[in-house]
Design a protein around this motif. Structure first.
Motif, PDB file in Angstrom:
ATOM      1  N   MET A  89       0.829  -1.205   0.000  1.00 41.69           N
ATOM      2  CA  MET A  89       0.000   0.000   0.000  1.00 41.69           C
ATOM      3  C   MET A  89       0.867   1.260   0.000  1.00 41.69           C
ATOM      4  N   VAL A  90       1.901   1.266   0.823  1.00 45.17           N
ATOM      5  CA  VAL A  90       2.746   2.456   0.927  1.00 45.17           C
ATOM      6  C   VAL A  90       3.485   2.720  -0.380  1.00 45.17           C
ATOM      7  N   TYR A  91       4.046   1.678  -0.959  1.00 43.98           N
ATOM      8  CA  TYR A  91       4.840   1.865  -2.169  1.00 43.98           C
ATOM      9  C   TYR A  91       4.008   1.947  -3.443  1.00 43.98           C
ATOM     10  N   SER A  92       2.678   1.858  -3.294  1.00 44.80           N
ATOM     11  CA  SER A  92       1.801   2.083  -4.439  1.00 44.80           C
ATOM     12  C   SER A  92       1.243   3.501  -4.448  1.00 44.80           C
ATOM     13  N   LEU A  93       1.645   4.313  -3.460  1.00 39.15           N
ATOM     14  CA  LEU A  93       1.194   5.694  -3.424  1.00 39.15           C
ATOM     15  C   LEU A  93       1.731   6.453  -4.633  1.00 39.15           C
ATOM     16  N   PRO A  94       0.954   7.389  -5.187  1.00 38.68           N
ATOM     17  CA  PRO A  94       1.438   8.143  -6.356  1.00 38.68           C
ATOM     18  C   PRO A  94       2.586   9.069  -5.975  1.00 38.68           C
ATOM     19  N   GLY A  95       3.427   9.347  -6.975  1.00 35.96           N
ATOM     20  CA  GLY A  95       4.538  10.254  -6.755  1.00 35.96           C
ATOM     21  C   GLY A  95       5.850   9.524  -6.561  1.00 35.96           C
ATOM     22  N   ASP A  96       6.931  10.230  -6.777  1.00 33.86           N
ATOM     23  CA  ASP A  96       8.271   9.666  -6.656  1.00 33.86           C
ATOM     24  C   ASP A  96       8.988  10.366  -5.512  1.00 33.86           C
ATOM     25  N   PRO A  97       9.308   9.646  -4.424  1.00 30.05           N
ATOM     26  CA  PRO A  97       9.973  10.300  -3.289  1.00 30.05           C
ATOM     27  C   PRO A  97      11.351  10.830  -3.644  1.00 30.05           C
ATOM     28  N   VAL A  98      12.031  10.198  -4.589  1.00 31.43           N
ATOM     29  CA  VAL A  98      13.356  10.668  -4.982  1.00 31.43           C
ATOM     30  C   VAL A  98      13.242  11.990  -5.734  1.00 31.43           C
ATOM     31  N   ALA A  99      12.291  12.072  -6.662  1.00 31.20           N
ATOM     32  CA  ALA A  99      12.088  13.325  -7.380  1.00 31.20           C
ATOM     33  C   ALA A  99      11.659  14.445  -6.433  1.00 31.20           C
ATOM     34  N   GLY A 100      10.955  14.060  -5.364  1.00 34.39           N
ATOM     35  CA  GLY A 100      10.527  15.060  -4.387  1.00 34.39           C
ATOM     36  C   GLY A 100      11.678  15.683  -3.628  1.00 34.39           C
ATOM     37  N   LEU A 101      12.846  15.041  -3.636  1.00 33.83           N
ATOM     38  CA  LEU A 101      14.010  15.612  -2.948  1.00 33.83           C
ATOM     39  C   LEU A 101      14.468  16.908  -3.607  1.00 33.83           C
ATOM     40  N   PHE A 102      14.169  17.057  -4.887  1.00 31.46           N
ATOM     41  CA  PHE A 102      14.639  18.225  -5.621  1.00 31.46           C
ATOM     42  C   PHE A 102      13.635  19.376  -5.599  1.00 31.46           C
ATOM     43  N   GLY A 103      12.475  19.155  -4.955  1.00 29.60           N
ATOM     44  CA  GLY A 103      11.485  20.207  -4.853  1.00 29.60           C
ATOM     45  C   GLY A 103      10.926  20.583  -6.206  1.00 29.60           C
ATOM     46  N   ASP A 104      10.831  21.902  -6.462  1.00 21.90           N
ATOM     47  CA  ASP A 104      10.281  22.393  -7.730  1.00 21.90           C
ATOM     48  C   ASP A 104      11.310  22.383  -8.853  1.00 21.90           C
ATOM     49  N   LYS A 105      12.554  22.136  -8.518  1.00 21.29           N
ATOM     50  CA  LYS A 105      13.605  22.128  -9.538  1.00 21.29           C
ATOM     51  C   LYS A 105      13.506  20.850 -10.369  1.00 21.29           C
ATOM     52  N   ALA A 106      13.821  20.996 -11.658  1.00 14.29           N
ATOM     53  CA  ALA A 106      13.817  19.838 -12.539  1.00 14.29           C
ATOM     54  C   ALA A 106      15.016  18.948 -12.224  1.00 14.29           C
ATOM     55  N   ALA A 107      14.753  17.699 -11.955  1.00 11.33           N
ATOM     56  CA  ALA A 107      15.819  16.783 -11.576  1.00 11.33           C
ATOM     57  C   ALA A 107      16.402  16.109 -12.808  1.00 11.33           C
ATOM     58  N   ASN A 108      17.700  15.895 -12.768  1.00 14.62           N
ATOM     59  CA  ASN A 108      18.372  15.171 -13.840  1.00 14.62           C
ATOM     60  C   ASN A 108      17.931  13.705 -13.793  1.00 14.62           C
ATOM     61  N   PRO A 109      17.380  13.169 -14.877  1.00 11.36           N
ATOM     62  CA  PRO A 109      16.912  11.775 -14.857  1.00 11.36           C
ATOM     63  C   PRO A 109      18.003  10.791 -14.472  1.00 11.36           C
ATOM     64  N   ALA A 110      19.237  11.049 -14.894  1.00  7.88           N
ATOM     65  CA  ALA A 110      20.334  10.147 -14.548  1.00  7.88           C
ATOM     66  C   ALA A 110      20.596  10.166 -13.046  1.00  7.88           C
ATOM     67  N   THR A 111      20.508  11.355 -12.451  1.00  9.70           N
ATOM     68  CA  THR A 111      20.721  11.468 -11.005  1.00  9.70           C
ATOM     69  C   THR A 111      19.606  10.764 -10.236  1.00  9.70           C
ATOM     70  N   VAL A 112      18.361  10.948 -10.685  1.00 13.14           N
ATOM     71  CA  VAL A 112      17.219  10.290 -10.048  1.00 13.14           C
ATOM     72  C   VAL A 112      17.362   8.773 -10.142  1.00 13.14           C
ATOM     73  N   ALA A 113      17.754   8.298 -11.319  1.00 11.02           N
ATOM     74  CA  ALA A 113      17.921   6.849 -11.506  1.00 11.02           C
ATOM     75  C   ALA A 113      19.033   6.307 -10.613  1.00 11.02           C
ATOM     76  N   LYS A 114      20.102   7.071 -10.452  1.00 11.78           N
ATOM     77  CA  LYS A 114      21.212   6.632  -9.605  1.00 11.78           C
ATOM     78  C   LYS A 114      20.778   6.519  -8.143  1.00 11.78           C
ATOM     79  N   ILE A 115      20.037   7.517  -7.662  1.00 14.00           N
ATOM     80  CA  ILE A 115      19.577   7.501  -6.268  1.00 14.00           C
ATOM     81  C   ILE A 115      18.588   6.359  -6.055  1.00 14.00           C
ATOM     82  N   ARG A 116      17.699   6.156  -7.028  1.00 10.72           N
ATOM     83  CA  ARG A 116      16.735   5.059  -6.907  1.00 10.72           C
ATOM     84  C   ARG A 116      17.453   3.712  -6.864  1.00 10.72           C
ATOM     85  N   HIS A 117      18.525   3.579  -7.637  1.00  8.43           N
ATOM     86  CA  HIS A 117      19.282   2.326  -7.624  1.00  8.43           C
ATOM     87  C   HIS A 117      19.988   2.123  -6.284  1.00  8.43           C
TER      88      HIS A 117
END
Length: 310
Positions: free
Chosen positions: A26-54
């Motif tokens: 249930m928790v991990y099916s919530l909408p939104g990406d917690p990693v992308a949320g770390l960057f706030g309103d700034k556009a996050a680099n997809p490579a950086t997001v993928a690295k953190i998720r990994h």
């Protein structure tokens, strides 16, 4: 008794796995990406997001994430780290749990003492003025939402009478926790009073009560031993399940009185989508429920010697 305890402990294993798996999904099916949320309103680099998720293991299948999570708990008692600051979840929970535990203990004592006292008075005077007055009082508490009761107590006793501080300070003083404890335990107090009243009124008409009176036993022993012990079984059942509810259901109360405990941590984790923190917190609450339910079942034999466990 020993065989019963072992059997109950073994039964807890699939219950624990099932409930934690459901919560995890249930928790991990919530909408939104917690990693992308770390960057706030700034556009996050997809490579950086993928690295953190990994690095966090969020790119793995959900069942693999759950298996890793459970293995870390069993093998290392490791509930993971918070995503936004890397702080261990056990450390976060260690700061929040004592606060909520203190609040829950005060609320539990409040509902236990006053709830049973009101229930005994109403049960011993069933159908009379005291019984009707307590009935109206408990119905009033049940019908008032928690946040309304909290604001009423805060407005009257903090701002009008100035008897209490409007918010709990960072020191979490015992005197400051009384008002939120009353709010948190108010609803349960009403249920405890109603359960005690109903149980005592029914047992007063039981055959064993008439037998105890006919034997000439002192009134104090008839009421304090025979009547109370048999009447407390449904009340103890409710109180046992309410312990976990007090610890996990204080989101509104802690928010209104600015209590830095488990309730605020749950709310913050949901908003920030801190799945690791939320799952770790709820996992501990599941353990609290399971342990308290076992203790309550064992208390039945203490309250009623006729109960035997195979």
């Amino acid at each position: 008794m020993g065989r019963y305890v072992v059997r109950r402990l073994l039964q807890m294993i699939p219950v624990f796995i099932g409930t934690t798996l459901l919560i995890f999904l249930m928790v991990y099916s919530l909408p939104g990406d917690p990693v992308a949320g770390l960057f706030g309103d700034k556009a996050a680099n997809p490579a950086t997001v993928a690295k953190i998720r990994h690095e966090l293991g969020l790119d793995q299948p959900i069942l693999q994430q759950y298996a890793n999570y459970m293995w870390n708990i069993v093998a290392h008692f490791d509930f993971g780290n918070q995503i936004r600051n890397g702080r261990p979840v056990t450390e976060v929970l260690g700061d929040a749990f004592p606060v909520t535990l203190q609040l829950a203990a005060l609320a539990f004592a409040f509902e236990l003492i006053f709830g049973i006292a009101l229930g005994v008075i109403a049960g011993m005077r069933a159908g009379r003025l005291a019984d009707n007055a307590i009935l109206i009082f408990t119905l009033l508490i049940i019908s008032v939402p928690v946040f309304v009761l909290a604001f009423i107590i805060k407005m009257v006793f903090a701002f009008e009478l100035e008897w209490i501080a409007p918010n709990v300070s960072n020191d979490q003083l015992l005197s400051e926790m009384i008002a939120p404890a009353i709010v948190l335990g108010g609803l349960s107090l009403a249920y405890v009073a109603r359960l005690t009243r109903t149980s005592m009124a029914e047992n007063l008409r039981a055959d064993y009560m008439r037998t105890a009176v006919a034997k000439g036993l002192p009134r104090r022993r008839v009421i304090g031993v025979h009547l109370m012990r048999n009447s407390m079984i449904p009340v103890v059942t409710f109180l046992g399940t309410d312990i976990g509810a007090l610890m996990g259901g204080a989101v509104v109360t802690e928010g209104i009185f600015n209590v830095k405990g488990v309730g605020g941590l749950i709310y913050e984790s949901i908003i920030r989508r801190e799945g690791t923190t939320l799952v770790g917190l709820v996992t501990i609450l599941v353990l609290v429920y399971l342990v308290t339910s076992l203790i309550i079942d064992l208390l039945y034999a203490v309250l009623d010697p006729r109960i035997r466990y195979a």
